[in-house]
Design a protein around this motif. Structure first.
Motif, PDB file in Angstrom:
ATOM      1  N   PHE A 177      31.569   3.087  76.808  1.00  0.00           N
ATOM      2  CA  PHE A 177      31.111   4.047  77.804  1.00  0.00           C
ATOM      3  C   PHE A 177      31.418   5.478  77.367  1.00  0.00           C
ATOM      4  O   PHE A 177      30.566   6.348  77.402  1.00  0.00           O
ATOM      5  CB  PHE A 177      31.805   3.787  79.140  1.00  0.00           C
ATOM      6  CG  PHE A 177      31.533   2.418  79.685  1.00  0.00           C
ATOM      7  CD1 PHE A 177      30.415   2.189  80.449  1.00  0.00           C
ATOM      8  CD2 PHE A 177      32.388   1.362  79.417  1.00  0.00           C
ATOM      9  CE1 PHE A 177      30.142   0.927  80.953  1.00  0.00           C
ATOM     10  CE2 PHE A 177      32.120   0.098  79.906  1.00  0.00           C
ATOM     11  CZ  PHE A 177      31.002  -0.121  80.675  1.00  0.00           C
ATOM     12  N   TRP A 235      30.872   8.874  82.479  1.00  0.00           N
ATOM     13  CA  TRP A 235      31.391   7.981  81.436  1.00  0.00           C
ATOM     14  C   TRP A 235      32.060   8.779  80.319  1.00  0.00           C
ATOM     15  O   TRP A 235      33.004   8.294  79.702  1.00  0.00           O
ATOM     16  CB  TRP A 235      30.250   7.166  80.780  1.00  0.00           C
ATOM     17  CG  TRP A 235      29.637   6.144  81.651  1.00  0.00           C
ATOM     18  CD1 TRP A 235      29.951   5.891  82.955  1.00  0.00           C
ATOM     19  CD2 TRP A 235      28.609   5.225  81.278  1.00  0.00           C
ATOM     20  NE1 TRP A 235      29.175   4.875  83.417  1.00  0.00           N
ATOM     21  CE2 TRP A 235      28.332   4.441  82.421  1.00  0.00           C
ATOM     22  CE3 TRP A 235      27.889   4.985  80.113  1.00  0.00           C
ATOM     23  CZ2 TRP A 235      27.366   3.437  82.410  1.00  0.00           C
ATOM     24  CZ3 TRP A 235      26.934   3.986  80.113  1.00  0.00           C
ATOM     25  CH2 TRP A 235      26.671   3.212  81.249  1.00  0.00           C
ATOM     26  N   SER A 272      26.825   5.575  87.906  1.00  0.00           N
ATOM     27  CA  SER A 272      26.628   6.628  86.906  1.00  0.00           C
ATOM     28  C   SER A 272      25.214   6.598  86.362  1.00  0.00           C
ATOM     29  O   SER A 272      24.720   7.597  85.854  1.00  0.00           O
ATOM     30  CB  SER A 272      27.619   6.463  85.754  1.00  0.00           C
ATOM     31  OG  SER A 272      28.929   6.413  86.254  1.00  0.00           O
ATOM     32  N   SER A 297      36.261   0.517  76.594  1.00  0.00           N
ATOM     33  CA  SER A 297      36.010   1.790  77.282  1.00  0.00           C
ATOM     34  C   SER A 297      35.231   2.760  76.392  1.00  0.00           C
ATOM     35  O   SER A 297      34.492   3.601  76.886  1.00  0.00           O
ATOM     36  CB  SER A 297      37.322   2.421  77.737  1.00  0.00           C
ATOM     37  OG  SER A 297      37.938   3.103  76.680  1.00  0.00           O
TER      38      SER A 297
END
Lengths: 174, 471
Positions: B242, B250, B390, B239
């Motif tokens: 991002f 993000w 995104s 994660s």
């Protein structure tokens, strides 16, 4: 290699086995080893085995790994090739933490697994034959070194029968 | 020996230790079932398609994918994160449930761990391809070299290299340590010399002595303790790939827990999909009971609800922050050109697992199977929504675009499914899919025979007491 002779007491379940191991130990006979199809809790204490130090080894492996990695990253980023990325300092400890953590886990696990294999004598090539092949299925085997028993052989056999052994065998292995 | 009569039995049917060995070892002996052969055939076709598309990509370059300057991450990263997520359930079941002393783990941990290893392998293929030059993958490792530069230790992409390679190694070791005693069981049952010799080498000469078991218990516990923070760290670091960027949608601190919950959610869904089929084809209904399925469904409700809360929190924070770019990113997700993907994600991941509050559905195999597939799809869409929506409307409206994958990208994804199922099917034929030794160790406390025996004793005692009272 010279042939070795073993006396095997075979039990059908772990409850009788535990009682037998305690009984035999109380009578002062030395057990060579016990083979079971799954880990029986309390068996190591009943046999008077020492606790394993494998977890301590794991800690030491992890500590060594993290320390070496920390020195390595620090040397790379501050001495060997200092480079500014995103305005961060050369020595950016918080950014090293994820890698250091992963290396701790990696070195502790790999080190422990190697120690486990070495100490347990596990190898794909050099192997001792099993004393009773049913010990990985449904039988619980108490083994005695026949040489150490010498004169007491019959006494031990009686003792095993008394404690509910389903079979009592002698086995030679060369 | 403590028997809990209120707990559901974890082993049903009339068993003893030998019968347990027979039942679990049987699928590895004899001829494959027809279901296995059909499955293997389909998996092989998918695998070959994938290999072809990978070679195509390597031959012609990444231009064969529909990625462009605006959408630089598409199906490749989506599939990578999806596979890594699926890999999380195995370690969770074997490590975290071991620490919590959950006995139901014994029925499913072996297959779930195998699934983890295969899923991580599929995931690891993606960076191999999409990083570009497949023939120099060693550039990502920090070692003194003639190029005189080092990888960047401040970058989450490098952390990922360490996280995933560590995760793969530790999962593999943990799985194999548990397999050794069971492989020894297969060795001692083997009839042909060839089979005996293969399992002899694979089982490393395990004899099951008291000292070996003592060390086995010790290493299992410590590896579980190490794997627990490890499993949480892996998706946290994924994660970070991002979250440490500056892309609206993000750049949020919620990402690590949100990704970890999502990973466990999708992993359990995949375990359910596989176990429902496996127990049926290999006739293991006595060891993977409805009770096991229900326990996993409960984990699905928990993690599914966490994922739902995370989605809502993201929306709330976008509004509450007052940051118009953040607000636009989320508005665009729900109402923009990719709204269809967003609402598939919402339906599959947030609404459908809530059905599992109904006990009847939790214990229904068909409902569980369908739901597990729905969640697998939903979690794939979650990654797609996070990545593509995104990116597709970036900082410069003139470069806004709509991304659709090419047949090459789709083919590679189908190929990874083929690789995954090929490996799983091979595993089901060669290794015991249930941990034989661990199941035996709970037989005395958690089988229906043990519970019935305990209840009879209780009744007998109560009757005896009553008699003495009346006298």
């Amino acid at each position: 290699m010279a042939t070795k002779k073993y006396l095997l007491g075979i039990f059908d379940d772990e409850i009788t086995l535990m009682k037998a191991v305690k009984g035999v130990r109380a009578a002062g006979t030395k057990i060579y080893d016990v083979y079971t199809p799954f880990p029986v809790h309390g068996l190591d204490d009943a046999m008077g085995l020492r606790h394993t130090r494998l977890h301590t080894a794991g800690f030491l492996f992890g500590a060594t790994g993290v320390l070496l990695m920390f020195l390595y990253i620090t040397w790379i980023n501050t001495v060997n090739y200092p480079i500014i990325v995103g305005g961060k300092p050369y020595f950016a400890l918080p950014a090293y933490i994820p890698v250091l953590f992963e290396i701790t886990v990696l070195s502790a696990s790999v080190g422990m697994v190697i120690a486990y294999f070495v100490r347990n004598g596990l190898s794909p090539i050099r192997q001792e034959p099993p004393l009773d092949s049913r010990a990985t299925d449904h039988k619980f085997v108490v083994a005695f070194d026949a040489e150490e028993l010498s004169g007491e052989m019959d006494n031990v056999k009686e003792l095993l029968a008394e404690h509910g052994a389903s079979e009592i065998n002698e086995k030679e292995i060369d | 020996m403590f028997v809990s009569p209120i707990r559901e039995p974890l082993i049903t049917g009339n068993k003893d230790y030998h019968q347990i060995t027979e039942d679990i070892a049987r699928p590895t002996e004899g001829r494959p079932q027809i279901g296995w052969i059909i499955g293997m055939g389909i998996a092989q076709v998918a695998l070959l398609l994938g290999v072809f598309m990978m070679l195509w990509t390597i031959w012609y370059g990444i231009g064969t994918w529909n990625l462009n300057r605006t959408v630089g991450w598409g199906w490749d990263i989506t599939n990578f994160v999806w596979w890594i997520g699926i890999g999380h359930a195995g370690t969770l079941i074997s490590a975290i449930l071991l620490l919590f002393r959950q006995k139901w783990r014994t029925g499913v941990n072996r297959a779930a761990e195998a699934m983890t290893i295969f899923a991580v392998l599929c995931a690891a293929l993606y960076p191999g391809i999409h990083m570009g030059r497949l023939w120099v993958p060693f550039y990502i490792f920090p070692y003194p070299n003639t190029r005189a530069v080092w990888p960047n230790f401040d970058s989450p992409l490098l952390w990922d290299v360490f996280a995933i390679s560590t995760y793969f190694t530790v999962s593999l070791l943990f799985w194999y340590i548990g397999l050794i005693p069971d492989l020894a069981t297969l060795r001692d049952r083997a009839k042909s010399t060839l089979r005996k010799n293969i399992y002899k080498a694979l089982s490393f000469g395990w004899r099951g002595s008291a000292k070996q078991w003592q060390r086995f218990e010790s290493i299992s516990l410590v590896l579980a303790g190490l794997a627990t923070p490890l499993v949480l760290s892996v998706h946290t670091i994924v994660s970070f790939d991002f979250a440490t960027s500056v892309i609206p949608g993000w750049h949020t601190t919620i990402f690590p827990p949100y990704f970890v919950a999502g990973a466990i959610f999708s992993g359990f869904a995949m375990v359910l999909t596989l176990m429902i089929i496996t127990r049926k084809i290999l006739h293991l209904e006595d060891y993977i009971t409805i009770g096991h399925i229900e326990s996993m469904n409960k984990v699905i409700i928990l993690t599914g609800s966490i994922v739902g809360i995370a989605y809502t929190t993201e929306l709330f924070v976008a509004w509450y922050s007052g940051n118009i770019y953040e607000q636009y990113a989320f508005l665009n997700r729900a109402m923009g050109p990719y709204a269809w993907a967003y609402w598939i994600m919402m339906t599959c991941n947030v609404f459908s697992p809530q059905l599992m509050w109904i006990k009847k559905l939790r214990r229904n195999l068909v409902a569980t199977f369908i739901l597990s597939i729905i969640i697998n799809i939903g979690m794939w869409f979650e990654r797609f929504v996070i990545i593509v929506t995104s990116l597709h409307r970036d900082f410069l409206p003139s470069s806004w675009t709509y991304y659709v994958p090419t047949f090459v990208e789709v083919g590679i994804f189908i190929g990874t499914l083929g690789i995954f199922f090929t490996l799983f099917l091979l595993f089901a034929r060669t290794f015991p899919v249930i941990a034989i030794a661990e199941v035996k160790s709970i037989w005395r406390t958690s089988s229906n025979q043990a519970i019935e025996k305990f209840q009879q004793q209780e009744e007998a005692e109560a009757a005896a007491e009553k008699e003495t009272a009346t006298v």
